[in-house]
Write a protein that holds these residues in place. Structure first.
Motif, PDB file in Angstrom:
ATOM      1  N   GLU A   1      58.281  28.458 -24.617  1.00 38.01           N
ATOM      2  CA  GLU A   1      59.000  27.653 -25.593  1.00 38.01           C
ATOM      3  C   GLU A   1      58.111  26.525 -26.110  1.00 38.01           C
ATOM      4  OE1 GLU A   1      61.879  29.872 -23.224  1.00 38.01           O
ATOM      5  OE2 GLU A   1      60.132  28.669 -22.713  1.00 38.01           O
TER       6      GLU A   1
ATOM      7  N   CYS B   1      65.217  24.972 -16.844  1.00 42.39           N
ATOM      8  CA  CYS B   1      64.110  24.323 -17.541  1.00 42.39           C
ATOM      9  C   CYS B   1      63.359  23.385 -16.594  1.00 42.39           C
ATOM     10  CB  CYS B   1      64.613  23.559 -18.765  1.00 42.39           C
ATOM     11  SG  CYS B   1      65.670  22.141 -18.369  1.00 42.39           S
TER      12      CYS B   1
ATOM     13  N   SER C   1      63.193  29.040 -18.850  1.00 35.65           N
ATOM     14  CA  SER C   1      62.079  28.820 -19.757  1.00 35.65           C
ATOM     15  C   SER C   1      60.785  29.290 -19.092  1.00 35.65           C
ATOM     16  CB  SER C   1      61.973  27.332 -20.108  1.00 35.65           C
ATOM     17  OG  SER C   1      61.521  26.588 -18.973  1.00 35.65           O
TER      18      SER C   1
END
Length: 753
Positions: A179, A312, A382
């Motif tokens: 990302e 994350c 992520s």
């Protein structure tokens, strides 16, 4: 004799199977998922496209399995994975403490073949999926060895294939690559120069021979070793997992270009071996040969599927607690440059959190399919968070979660998304903990179903006698011990000797976050005035604890000072050192060489068996941390307190009894006891000194009133389940301990259902 006349065409046979749960992928995650679901009563089909189980941990790849313990190189104390993943590691230690990868295959295959309700299809690859609306209904698979097609229908499906074959074919939402930093505000998000994916690795094993061995490299071997910027790190003693950094392929499609990546890795491996054997820089390699080279690469990263929560960086570094926490991780966020071995970057960029972090159930199912569970390295995360959650023991732990979740979904007619709701997910959390799966900062509610408890004795610490051995304080050393809310430490007397008169500072440190073992606060300090020679010195601290927590009695480093040691080792206490484990860190302190959104802190590490030590000491009033009432609090590890019962050291017939005021109907008893949850127990290559860790209860009896339920000998597991053929009515359960592996036993819980 069979004679088959010519025909227009022939077809391979097809077998039709039906299951409650189909698990695709037989790595540690898939195996744990299949075992958990079958143990909870589901009919399970496990499809594995390789001839053995284990994935990257198998003899085909030979990477050691590791998880939150991180080679005992970070501050995650007592963090080894529990449940089925822990059972696998303990069984491997028992059968295979030398770390033979072929024997690890055997452990896994044995578990699968003996599990009732589990059908195992090896050498079988899924190639087609059928759906109705947002539900998968069946898969088609093929085994080229027995030339058989399989069509398997199921109510629920679990993708543990690593590359996400089920999810991909079914059209589930997924991601590849990293990302952008601003999408999730992840400061560790890599740029194009570092690269957005991790590559593959191929390992090789070497061995010594009786005489010289020539090596003629293949035509495709790497010709110029300087193409590898880190080639000066190569030595003749490095092999196997030590050479994890022989990695490549992060710039390519790590699914569809895996064969190209494999050939490049073979080029690298044979070029490295040519350099070691024929460059003249390693004369000791003359009598060495290469014993094994991987035929398939170990793959780190490809597809990641999207659930209702995308794990994350902040979840990990801030150790965010989730209402639906069902598992945990503790490996560093470990990102590798996409160019791998050819990169000018270091082989990895690793940053640790201050303790273990939890993983929510919302990351373990597809948000676009109603009956697809996700585990292993496919989970909703992520790229940055994946860098930690991808390691195999964490993946195995997640496998058990989805297996038990599938059973609850069937029982209560729920989808995974519905199970994730606050009113339902507690049942999953409790089921996991009943089966010995520790979840940080969570506990099992009333494990003994309202019982009271009494014991033949309770250990109290008054003195640890010196054994005549001494430990130099060449580096900062700390004694890790608990204290209860509202309590102060008693006076602690130690034996020290010094070659010169000096002051020695002993700091009282603690963790800001409850449950962590990173000392980031100083509460008090005691300055000892040491005279030359040997003497007794008392530590006193003017401080009272506001909460239950672990403390560090931290000694400053003094080369001229030694501390007396004892032979006694206690469950829930240990000595740690402000030191370095080069496998997972570069310094004795985590240092951020840029703004990566991570914390800086000291590493405090234990020593491995049999090098663990404990200081001799005497306390002014007994420390009663090991009371029998601990087994009722539902806490399955040392976390803020020891949370275990241990008998007195002189109790030759220790026992503990759970009693109910009225008869109880009992179906299953699960004993959770100590098996050194700090021991990393790497599955292959490293080897371990003990087949059973010292505190483990190796011989015990369980009695229901006056009836013997079970006698277990040669036990080597921390979670011991006793399922009764028929429900039993009793008013008491008595645990009689007959032997341990050499040290004081510790019991965390008896989970009754």
């Amino acid at each position: 004799m069979k004679i088959f006349p010519q025909s227009a065409a022939r077809c391979f046979p097809t077998q039709y199977l039906h299951a409650d749960l189909l698990v695709a992928g037989g790595g540690l995650a898939g195996l744990c998922a299949a075992l958990a679901a079958a143990r909870d009563g589901l009919q399970v089909v496990l499809i594995q496209d390789r001839p053995v189980l284990g994935g990257n941990a198998s003899s085909e790849v030979r990477l050691w399995a590791n998880g939150a313990t991180s080679h005992m190189g970070n501050n995650n104390r007592w963090a080894r994975e529990g449940g089925i993943m822990g059972e696998i590691m303990e069984e491997n230690l028992w059968r295979n403490k030398e770390g033979n990868p072929v024997m690890f295959d055997l452990v896994l295959l044995d578990l699968a073949k003996t599990q009732q309700g589990l059908t195992l299809l090896l050498n079988t690859a899924v190639y087609e999926v059928e759906k109705e609306q947002q539900r998968i209904t069946q898969v088609s698979a093929f085994n080229p060895i027995n030339e058989t097609f399989y069509i398997v229908s199921a109510e629920q499906f679990c993708d543990a294939t690593g590359d996400g074959v089920l999810g991909f074919l079914a059209g589930a939402e997924y991601r590849e690559g990293a990302e952008d930093a601003d999408e999730l505000d992840e400061k560790m998000a890599p740029g194009d120069n570092f690269g957005h994916k991790l590559g593959h690795s191929i390992y090789f094993y070497t061995k010594q021979t009786a005489g010289p061995v020539n090596f003629i490299p293949p035509s495709f071997a790497l010709k110029d070793i300087t193409d590898i910027p880190r080639y000066k790190r190569l030595t003749s003693t490095l092999n196997g997992c030590d050479l994890w950094w022989l990695e490549w392929g992060g710039r390519l499609d790590t699914v569809h270009e895996s064969e190209e990546i494999k050939w490049e890795l073979w080029k690298i491996v044979w070029g490295v071996w040519d350099h070691i054997k024929n460059s003249g820089q390693f004369p000791e390699a003359e009598n060495m040969t290469i014993e094994w080279v991987g035929a398939i690469p170990g793959k780190r990263e490809s597809r990641r599927f999207v659930g209702d929560h995308l794990l994350c960086q902040q979840d990990i570094i801030e150790q965010r607690d989730h209402y639906d926490a069902v598992a945990y991780g503790g490996w560093s966020i470990d990102l590798h440059p996409a160019d791998g071995v050819y990169s000018t970057h270091d082989g990895c960029r690793q940053f640790h959190s201050k303790g273990t972090y939890t993983i929510p159930f919302r990351s373990l199912y597809s948000r676009t399919l109603d009956n697809l569970l996700l585990t292993g390295r496919l989970i909703s995360a992520s790229h940055v968070a994946f860098g930690s959650a991808r390691v195999m023991c964490t993946c195995g732990l997640l496998g058990e979660v989805v297996g038990r979740a599938a059973a609850l979904c069937k029982t209560h007619n729920l989808t995974p998304r519905e199970l994730a709701r606050p009113e339902h997910v507690t049942a999953l959390q409790q089921q996991l903990q009943r089966n010995g799966c520790y979840i940080p900062r969570h506990w099992l509610s009333d494990p003994a179903q309202g019982a009271t408890v009494s014991a033949s004795s309770e250990y109290q610490l008054t003195e640890l006698a010196p054994n005549g051995q001494w430990q130099p304080l060449a580096e900062r050393m700390a004694l890790l011990l608990p204290v209860q809310a509202g309590a102060s430490l008693p006076k602690i007397t130690l034996r020290l000797r010094s070659t010169t008169p000096l002051q020695l500072a002993v700091s009282l440190l603690g963790s800001k976050r409850a449950g962590n073992f990173t000392p980031d606060e100083q509460y008090d300090e005691c300055i000892l005035q040491l005279s030359p020679g040997e003497g007794e010195y008392a530590l006193t601290f003017n401080w009272q604890s506001a909460r239950d927590q672990y403390l560090f009695l931290a000694f400053d480093a003094r080369d001229s000072v030694e501390i007396a040691l004892t032979d006694t080792h206690l469950p829930g206490m240990m000595t740690v050192f402000n030191s370095l484990n080069a496998r997972v860190a570069k310094h004795t302190r985590q240092v951020a060489d840029g703004d990566y959104g991570v914390d800086e802190f000291d590493f405090w590490l234990p020593r491995r068996h049999p090098q663990q030590i404990m200081p001799a000491l005497r306390v002014s009033q007994p420390l009663a941390y090991w009371g029998a009432q601990n087994v009722l609090n539902g806490r399955l590890r040392p976390e803020q307190q020891i949370n275990a019962w241990s008998p007195a050291a002189n109790d030759n017939t220790p026992e503990i009894i759970w009693r109910w005021p009225t008869p109880q109907s009992l179906k299953q008893l699960t004993l959770v006891q100590d098996n050194d949850f700090d021991n990393a127990m790497e599955s292959v290559q490293m080897g371990h000194p003990y087949a059973v860790t010292p505190h483990c209860i190796t011989h015990y009896r369980l009695w229901a009133d006056d009836r013997l339920l079970a006698e277990v000998k040669a036990n080597h597991h921390s979670v011991c389940q006793h399922c009764l053929d028929e429900p039993l009515t009793a008013t008491s359960i008595r645990l009689e301990i007959l032997a341990t592996a050499g040290a004081l036993p510790a019991v965390y819980s008896l989970n009754v259902s």
